[in-house]
Design an enzyme around this catalytic site. Structure first.
Site: not given
Ligand code: RB5
Length: 144
Positions: A8-9, A65-70, A98, A132-133
């Site tokens: 994303d951006h 993405c910004g955090t990689g979490i989304g 693993h 095992r993995h």
């Molecule tokens: C975008 O502002 C931000 O929310 C997205 O890049 C990401 O970090 C979400 O997890």
């Protein structure tokens, strides 16, 4: 290896840096966007990349993405995807050895280009250990 990359951006700049590395490593890849820093909803690109990897169109994927979490949350909703959010080289190696991770997720606002390059290189080079993995991957698959 055929690879797909998307962001994303929030991950756009780091994606562009990673593309330079992939070219240096002569990795065959496609960039599925986004193509500039204008706001883009990460669930859209993460779903597209996840589905392409799960379908076998690409062996591996990289999502930023910004955090990689989304992107990791979204990609892991796709049956057959094992997406790993990595912020260090050890995790990148273990996610392959693993977990047989088929998508690497990175936080473009979290890590710098130097670390990202080391993580990507390690992730691309490390092989799945099997044994095992493989049994544990089977147990993950049985949840889906
Ligand atoms: C975008 O502002 C931000 O929310 C997205 O890049 C990401 O970090 C979400 O997890």
């Amino acid at each position: 290896m055929k690879l797909v990359i998307g962001s994303d951006h929030g991950g756009y700049q780091l994606k562009e840096e990673i593309k330079k590395l992939l070219k240096e490593l002569t990795i065959d890849f496609e960039d599925w966007g986004t193509q500039d820093a204008r706001p883009e909803d990460y669930p859209i690109i993460a779903r597209q990349v996840g589905e392409a990897v799960a379908a076998g169109q690409f062996e591996r994927g990289i999502l930023v993405c910004g955090t990689g979490i989304g992107v990791s949350i979204v990609a892991n909703r796709v049956h057959g995807v094992r997406a790993a959010l990595c912020g260090d080289v050890f995790s990148a190696a273990m996610s392959r050895e693993h977990n047989d991770a088929n998508i690497l997720c990175l936080g473009g606002r979290v890590i710098g280009c130097g670390l990202a390059d080391m993580i990507v290189t390690t992730w691309l080079e490390t092989k799945f250990a099997g044994g095992r993995h493989a049994r544990r991957i089977g147990l993950i698959d049985s949840l889906e």
